[in-house]
Each structure stands twice: as structure tokens, then as C-alpha cells.
Design a protein around this motif. Structure first.
Motif, PDB file in Angstrom:
ATOM      1  N   GLY A  75       0.954  -1.372   0.013  1.00  0.00           N
ATOM      2  CA  GLY A  75       0.121  -0.029   0.110  1.00  0.00           C
ATOM      3  C   GLY A  75       0.894   1.329   0.124  1.00  0.00           C
ATOM      4  O   GLY A  75       0.267   2.419  -0.327  1.00  0.00           O
ATOM      5  N   ASN A  76       2.187   1.129   0.271  1.00  0.00           N
ATOM      6  CA  ASN A  76       2.923   2.309   0.295  1.00  0.00           C
ATOM      7  C   ASN A  76       3.497   2.899  -0.898  1.00  0.00           C
ATOM      8  O   ASN A  76       3.973   4.034  -1.162  1.00  0.00           O
ATOM      9  CB  ASN A  76       4.279   2.076   0.911  1.00  0.00           C
ATOM     10  N   TYR A 100      -8.590  -3.557  -0.907  1.00  0.00           N
ATOM     11  CA  TYR A 100      -8.404  -3.646   0.611  1.00  0.00           C
ATOM     12  C   TYR A 100      -7.881  -5.159   0.938  1.00  0.00           C
ATOM     13  O   TYR A 100      -7.083  -5.281   1.760  1.00  0.00           O
ATOM     14  CB  TYR A 100      -9.416  -3.219   1.359  1.00  0.00           C
ATOM     15  N   ILE A 101      -8.771  -6.066   0.599  1.00  0.00           N
ATOM     16  CA  ILE A 101      -8.722  -7.440   1.013  1.00  0.00           C
ATOM     17  C   ILE A 101      -7.230  -8.015   0.259  1.00  0.00           C
ATOM     18  O   ILE A 101      -6.322  -8.600   1.071  1.00  0.00           O
ATOM     19  CB  ILE A 101      -9.578  -8.438   0.466  1.00  0.00           C
ATOM     20  N   ILE A 107     -11.235  -3.304   6.515  1.00  0.00           N
ATOM     21  CA  ILE A 107     -12.487  -2.570   5.757  1.00  0.00           C
ATOM     22  C   ILE A 107     -13.122  -1.630   6.636  1.00  0.00           C
ATOM     23  O   ILE A 107     -13.585  -1.980   7.629  1.00  0.00           O
ATOM     24  CB  ILE A 107     -13.583  -3.855   5.241  1.00  0.00           C
ATOM     25  N   ASP A 108     -12.875  -0.621   6.498  1.00  0.00           N
ATOM     26  CA  ASP A 108     -13.282   0.625   7.404  1.00  0.00           C
ATOM     27  C   ASP A 108     -13.941   1.598   6.549  1.00  0.00           C
ATOM     28  O   ASP A 108     -13.884   1.683   5.296  1.00  0.00           O
ATOM     29  CB  ASP A 108     -12.382   0.871   8.363  1.00  0.00           C
ATOM     30  N   GLY A 109     -14.127   2.782   7.274  1.00  0.00           N
ATOM     31  CA  GLY A 109     -14.745   3.934   6.696  1.00  0.00           C
ATOM     32  C   GLY A 109     -13.895   4.660   5.517  1.00  0.00           C
ATOM     33  O   GLY A 109     -14.279   5.555   4.967  1.00  0.00           O
ATOM     34  N   MET A 143      -8.458   3.128  -6.016  1.00  0.00           N
ATOM     35  CA  MET A 143      -7.962   1.898  -5.747  1.00  0.00           C
ATOM     36  C   MET A 143      -6.214   1.965  -5.407  1.00  0.00           C
ATOM     37  O   MET A 143      -5.954   1.288  -4.622  1.00  0.00           O
ATOM     38  CB  MET A 143      -8.114   0.671  -6.942  1.00  0.00           C
ATOM     39  N   ALA A 144      -5.789   2.637  -6.405  1.00  0.00           N
ATOM     40  CA  ALA A 144      -4.129   3.051  -6.232  1.00  0.00           C
ATOM     41  C   ALA A 144      -3.997   3.644  -4.922  1.00  0.00           C
ATOM     42  O   ALA A 144      -2.866   3.648  -4.378  1.00  0.00           O
ATOM     43  CB  ALA A 144      -3.416   3.717  -7.258  1.00  0.00           C
TER      44      ALA A 144
END
Length: 302
Positions: A75-76, A100-101, A107-109, A143-144
Motif C-alpha cells: 500500500g505504500n 483492501y483485501i 475494511i473501514d470508513g 484503488m491505487a
């Protein structure tokens, strides 16, 4: 370019071979932290290849890439290289949930927050396959952005978009850079738009970076020129020079060309006092494509 110690990515003599074909030839450049770094080059110059190397999608044949952050953490580094990988039969939110998975994120706000940020917060149950090209590009960027990346790598994100879509993506990227502090590396065929967006540029030719330059230096080098039309151009030139501009007079056309920024009201008043009334002023924006052609020679085809 002078070495910048506050870098986020530094490419050092990177070479990439595909059999006998050498896509990258000892390519080197430095991406300052917090910048919007534009890669400019012809088709086949090596822009997409170096983006794939930086994002970890490919390994270089030789050379190194240094990172000013923990690039191994999922994710970085956010990347949208070529087409976004979107599930057409899923909604925007469902696409982000899958992303996210994949990244092992909670999985949040923040999913809704990212959708709102890219302007897709109200798409509800609409499937991504029904989205416009601009909406799909914004979903790809969302998404990125998953995981709040330090660096966002975008290959031709505005290619094929209509004018409204281009403006939306441009405004989104500037907002992302300013509000979230994300460093963005971007390439684009639409050089007039890239010049409105990037803070730094690397000109790529034949698998090498032939020049790095900051936006403000490009404006001067590329010719941020204003044309002044006056019945007394010989009197106008010293007025403009006194205002901090670099002015020249073309005796064959009667046009005065001036580089630099100025206050139009102040210049007009000073010109009137000097007896050089200004009839017309025509600003010329920096032409990134012209600068590129002059730098590498031949037609750009970027």
C-alpha cells in the motif's frame, strides 16, 4: 540537476533488457519528496518500463532504485500502469473492498472516504462496467490510493479522456498532492496538461533521461513569453526591462517579446508615461512539446 537529499525515489543507472532489446539504458533521475514528477518522452522511450520497475512490477537487469520510505509495506506504493484492473460487474465500493483485501487492509470508513475524494461517493449500486472512461480512471486512482501510499505512479491517466474528464483528473491529482502530501510520478501524451500539473520533469529519450528540470526553470527555458504590440516598440523595450522582464524587439515584425511575470496595469501605465502605448498583449504559455522537440530533436510523437 543538483542532488536533492530529501528524495522519495532515486533511480541509479537502471538498465532493463528484454532479450537483445534494451528498454532502459543506465537511466538515472531523482524524484523530490512531495513533488508531481512528470515523465516526458516519445512512445517506446522507456517511460512505462521505468514505472513498472519503480512500482516493483519488474526487476531491473542492472542498477538500483532507492526509496526514501518503506516501499516493501503493502500500500505504500500505489500504481496505475496501463489500464486499471477493475471488476466490471462490481460497484465502485466492491472494487475497493477487493483491493483492501488484497493489501490486507481493514475494511473501514476509509473506503467511503476515498470514493468521496475521487468523486465517486454517490455511484451506489451502479456497476463499474457502466462507468464512463473518466469514472473508471478515477476508480483506478482510488484503488491505487488504498493504504494511503507515499507515492502514486500513473501512466497516461488522462489518455483518451474528454476535456471535462481531463480537468477532473488534473484537479484530483493536485488535491491529492496538496492535501495528502502524496508524491506523484506521472506520464502523459497531453503535454499541455502535464505542464499545468507537474512541479518537476524528466525528459526521456532512448531509454535514458536526457534532462531533469523544475517547472519554474522550464517556464524560462521553454519560453514563457508575452508578445507586446505598440506603435513605439523601441520605447517599450526599456520600460519592460525596468519592470524586471527580459524584453527584445523584432524589427521585422514590430513585436516586442518579453520573458517573465508582470503586473499588466503597472506595465501599461509605465508604458503610457514613456510614450509607448500598448495596443495589444498576447501571452504565450510554456510549450512543453516545443521544448521537448528542441531538446531531443525531431518530431515528438509523445
Amino acid at each position: 540537476m543538483a542532488e536533492n537529499t530529501d528524495f522519495i525515489i532515486k533511480v541509479n543507472e537502471v538498465t532493463k533488457d528484454y532479450g537483445k532489446f534494451q528498454a532502459l539504458k543506465s537511466m538515472s533521475f531523482t524524484v523530490p519528496k512531495g513533488s508531481i514528477y512528470g515523465l516526458v518522452g516519445r512512445n517506446g522511450a522507456g517511460k512505462t518500463t521505468i514505472m513498472r520497475v519503480i512500482s516493483g512490477l519488474q526487476k531491473p537487469t542492472s542498477g538500483t532504485v532507492e526509496y526514501g520510505f518503506d516501499h516493501k509495506k503493502l500500500g505504500n506504493v500505489g500504481a496505475l500502469v496501463e489500464l486499471p484492473s477493475i471488476y466490471s460487474n462490481q460497484t465502485a465500493r466492491e472494487n475497493l473492498v477487493y483491493q483492501y483485501i488484497n493489501l490486507g487492509l481493514k475494511i473501514d470508513g476509509s473506503i467511503e472516504e476515498n470514493l468521496q475524494f475521487v468523486g465517486l461517493g454517490n455511484t451506489g449500486s451502479k456497476k463499474a462496467g457502466k462507468f464512463s472512461l473518466g469514472m473508471r480512471q478515477r476508480l483506478g486512482i482510488a484503488m491505487a490510493m488504498s493504504g494511503n501510499p507515499e507515492v502514486l505512479i500513473l501512466d497516461e491517466p488522462i489518455n483518451g479522456l474528454d476535456p471535462q474528464g481531463i480537468i477532473q483528473i488534473r484537479d484530483l491529482l493536485i488535491k491529492l498532492n496538496k492535501e495528502r502530501g502524496v508524491t506523484i510520478i506521472i506520464s502523459s501524451h497531453i503535454l499541455s496538461e502535464l505542464s499545468k500539473l507537474a512541479t518537476d520533469f524528466a525528459f526521456v529519450e532512448g531509454g535514458r533521461v536526457v534532462k531533469e528540470i523544475k517547472a519554474e526553470a522550464l517556464e524560462d527555458a521553454g519560453g514563457l513569453v508575452t508578445e507586446f504590440y505598440s506603435a513605439n516598440p523601441d520605447k517599450l523595450v526599456p520600460v519592460l526591462n525596468a519592470k524586471g522582464l527580459t524584453a527584445t524587439y523584432d524589427s521585422s515584425t514590430g513585436v516586442v517579446y518579453a520573458k517573465g511575470y508582470f503586473n499588466l496595469t503597472n506595465v501599461v501605465l509605465a508604458a503610457n508615461e514613456a510614450g509607448a502605448n500598448i495596443a495589444r498583449v498576447v501571452p504565450r504559455e510554456t510549450d512543453l512539446e516545443t521544448y521537448f522537440v528542441k531538446l531531443v530533436g525531431g518530431e515528438s510523437n509523445v
